[in-house]
Structure formats: C-alpha cells, structure tokens
Design a protein around this motif. Sequence first.
Motif: not given
Length: 276
Positions: A146-153
């Motif tokens: 969630h943390h890594s993909m939210t930044m990418a999102l």
Amino acid sequence: MSLDLFAPIAAAYTAGTGKDISTFRYEDAPLSSPVIVISGVILYLVAVHGGAYLMRDRKPFKLNGLFRIHNLLLTIISGALLLVFIPEIIPLLANGPHYALCSAKAWNSRLEFLYYINYLIKWYELLDTAFLVLKKKNLEFLHYFHHSMTMALCFSQLHGRTTVSWVPITLNLGVHVAMYYYYYRAAGGHQMWWKKYLTTLQITQFIIDLACVYYCVAKRITFHYLPHLSTGDCEGGGWFAGYFGAAILTSYLLLFIHFYFKTYKRPAAAVNKKKQ
C-alpha cells in the motif's frame, strides 16, 4: 469575501522561487521522473526486507516519542492540506459531477501544485515502515504494498493529469487525519476502541474512489470503442493513468476487505465457537 486558503501557499511559492504559482509545472519539480519513482519503489522494498533481516537478532528500538511526533505531524499536515483542497474543488462541482470528474478544463496549476504536495507527502509516509522495522513490528504485505504503490499511484495520476484525482486524494487525506491521530494516541498508551471502524472507513473510501474511477474509465472506453453506447467522453487524463489507478485501487479494496475479515471477523468467530 471568502477566505483564500491557497493564498499563503502561493505567496510562499513566489517568495521561494520568484515565480507566480500559475506557472508551476510538476515536471520541473524534484522527484518528478518516472525513473525516480520506479527506483524509489525498488529501494523501498529492498530497505524493508533488508532492514527486517538486519533486525532479526537485535532488540527492537522503542522510538515511541519520535513515532508520536511523526504521526501527529502527519495528522496536522493531512488536515491542513484537506482544508486547502476543499475551496479549490467546490468550483469544479458547481459545473456538475461529469465536469468535476472528466473535463480536462478542471485541471489547473493550483490543483496541480496541491497534487504535487500530496505526492511528496507519500514519500515522507514511507517512514511509517522504517518505524515498524526498527521496532520489530509485524510487516504485512498490505502495509508495504500500500505504501509503495500509493506513492507510485499519486505520481501516475499527476503525470497523467487525471481530473478525477481530487476524489481519492481528498478522501485519503480525510482518512489519514483519523488514522494518524489513532496511531498518535495508541503510541501514547491509550486504548483506542475504534480501530475496526477506521478499517471500515478505509474500505468505504476505496468503494467511493472506484465508483468515480470506473465511471471515468467506462466513459472513455465506450466513447472510443463502443460509440453506440456512449453519452460523451472523459478526456481528463491519460489511458495508462486511468487503467493503473483502477487496478491499484481495486487491489486496495480487496486487500483491505481481506484484512478486515482476518483481523476482526475470524477471531470473533473463533471466540464464539469456543463459547458454544
């Protein structure tokens, strides 16, 4: 006369750069390259698992004071940014839901700057994981995905200039006010009874997000590929950003529902079974 909450931000930007904020383009700002984002995600995941490996035979750090400050800071930042966002969104909604979600004209330099600030905050939020690693807390897949993909999102929507961005961002900021306040209080030793409802709030957030995002993607697909079913295009955003946003938010919904049942329903069912 309405209060312009964005004015101090615009003034600070001009004082710091010598430029008017209407000229802001995220491409000229730090951390604005796809290569940097991909590298950041990879380095984050390496640091997460590498840090957990290095800590396996070490005593956990306490860090409660720093952790409380970190969470209180994110509570305040999330709340402040949400308050600035609201007056910027109201004029979009005044033109109707379709305009607010789909029109390319609903993207402007003020919102772009706020989207960029929100994106930078996602980098800072990666520190959540550092605290968990150093304190030797359980690191679930949901957390670091969630943390890594939210930044990418957030970057993908900024890069794709998706008009609908304000929906998941403002809902997320509202949830984060409650979430980081919860962690701030819990780290101080307070027994917080509403964790279950916080998870429910997160799930509700993703359902609303997906209703809006699916609407935008469906409008675009029907306009381009099923014109006989189309009632208009959704031109506010790129194809990749739309598909990526829909995919990531869908994965969040499924993961949080799974977390909810694993954390609250299954233990409750086990307790009830023992009582029988």
